[in-house]
Design an enzyme around this catalytic site. Structure first.
Site, PDB file in Angstrom:
ATOM      1  N   ASP A 280      10.181   1.652  -8.092  1.00 30.15           N
ATOM      2  CA  ASP A 280       9.098   2.972  -8.755  1.00 30.15           C
ATOM      3  C   ASP A 280       9.218   3.596  -8.155  1.00 30.15           C
ATOM      4  O   ASP A 280       7.664   4.184  -7.674  1.00 30.15           O
ATOM      5  CB  ASP A 280       7.980   1.799  -8.778  1.00 30.15           C
TER       6      ASP A 280
ATOM      7  N   ASP B 249       7.923   7.631  -8.261  1.00 29.96           N
ATOM      8  CA  ASP B 249       7.049   7.829  -9.160  1.00 29.96           C
ATOM      9  C   ASP B 249       6.235   9.835  -8.354  1.00 29.96           C
ATOM     10  O   ASP B 249       5.990   9.703  -7.396  1.00 29.96           O
ATOM     11  CB  ASP B 249       5.385   7.351  -9.235  1.00 29.96           C
TER      12      ASP B 249
ATOM     13  N   ASP C 114      -6.711   3.794  -5.630  1.00 31.68           N
ATOM     14  CA  ASP C 114      -7.884   2.604  -5.766  1.00 31.68           C
ATOM     15  C   ASP C 114      -8.681   2.745  -3.520  1.00 31.68           C
ATOM     16  O   ASP C 114      -9.221   2.398  -3.142  1.00 31.68           O
ATOM     17  CB  ASP C 114      -6.848   1.621  -6.530  1.00 31.68           C
TER      18      ASP C 114
END
Length: 258
Positions: free
Chosen positions: A66, A68, A154
């Protein structure tokens, strides 16, 4: 996607060093070439970074697909088009640029562009800052600095960047690498305010603590149990969205810890 078992903190080696696969090296080099081309042709200087989970997992010695890309001073959608145009001019295979619109109900607060780079699907976003109204978990999103982007995430271990130009890990919270080494889950900023802004982060803290078998920082744990945070969780988060996070926790390696 992770492969094998999540490593314990005793198994971590060469913190802040990332070993790229051959394909990852090719992708990073091509993206750097695109940034150089943009600078040469438009005089706009960009810094490209891989953000979030890929950085964390690579530091843990886990495979991650992944990628990004976070860019400053340009939208991810614009950068993705620059990438495909550059590849076309160099006779490389390209695909169309997809746009994933923001969807706050599914915690997708920012438009994302996606396209294939050397056959690998890559997402593109711009660095951002977020501000919240008291009665909503949907933020006002604006262009931000790397520091602002890291602080709005987060937890600290998800707030690391890999700078494509310097090939170095960047820890703008000042805690991400240490927390990854020590096996701690904590919020980058004040925990209660972080959860009041977006109560879904309570569930994400639980999910990542469960996934890696990490301890939740004391201040973070206390904030999670405050009455105001629990009330906001009931008020601001739909049952459907809670269910999605619970399903992700149940699919992890240590669901009993959640």
């Amino acid at each position: 996607m992770d492969t094998g078992h999540s490593p314990s903190k005793r198994q971590l080696t060469s913190m802040a060093k990332i070993a790229l696969t051959e394909k990852e090296h090719e992708i990073c080099s091509l993206l750097n070439n695109v940034a150089d081309h943009i600078h040469t042709t438009t005089n706009q200087q960009l810094t490209l970074r891989i953000a979030g989970g890929w950085v964390r997992d690579k530091l843990l010695g886990l495979a991650s697909h992944d990628i990004d890309i976070a860019v400053d001073h340009m939208s991810g959608y614009t950068l993705a088009h620059h990438v495909t145009t550059y590849m076309q001019t160099h006779s490389l295979a390209t695909s169309s640029v997809g746009k994933i619109n923001s969807n706050p109900e599914r915690s997708k607060h920012l438009e994302t562009a996606t396209t294939k780079v050397l056959g690998h699907l890559v997402d593109f976003v711009h660095l951002r800052s977020e501000t919240y109204k008291e009665d909503s978990r949907i933020p006002l999103v604006e262009f931000g600095t790397p520091e602002e982007d890291a602080r709005r995430r987060d937890i600290t271990i998800n707030a690391l960047f890999y700078n494509l130009q310097t090939r170095e890990v960047e820890d703008f919270t000042g805690r991400g690498l240490k927390d990854l080494q020590e096996g701690v889950v904590r919020t980058p900023m004040d925990a209660e305010q972080t959860f009041r802004d977006d109560p879904l982060r309570v569930l994400r803290v639980l999910r990542f603590a469960s996934r890696f078998g990490y301890e939740i920082d004391g201040e973070t744990a206390r904030a999670m149990h405050r009455v105001e945070v629990r009330r906001d969780l009931d008020k601001k988060i739909s049952r459907e969205r809670v269910g999605v996070e619970v399903e992700k926790m149940a699919a992890g390696e240590r669901p009993s810890l959640s």
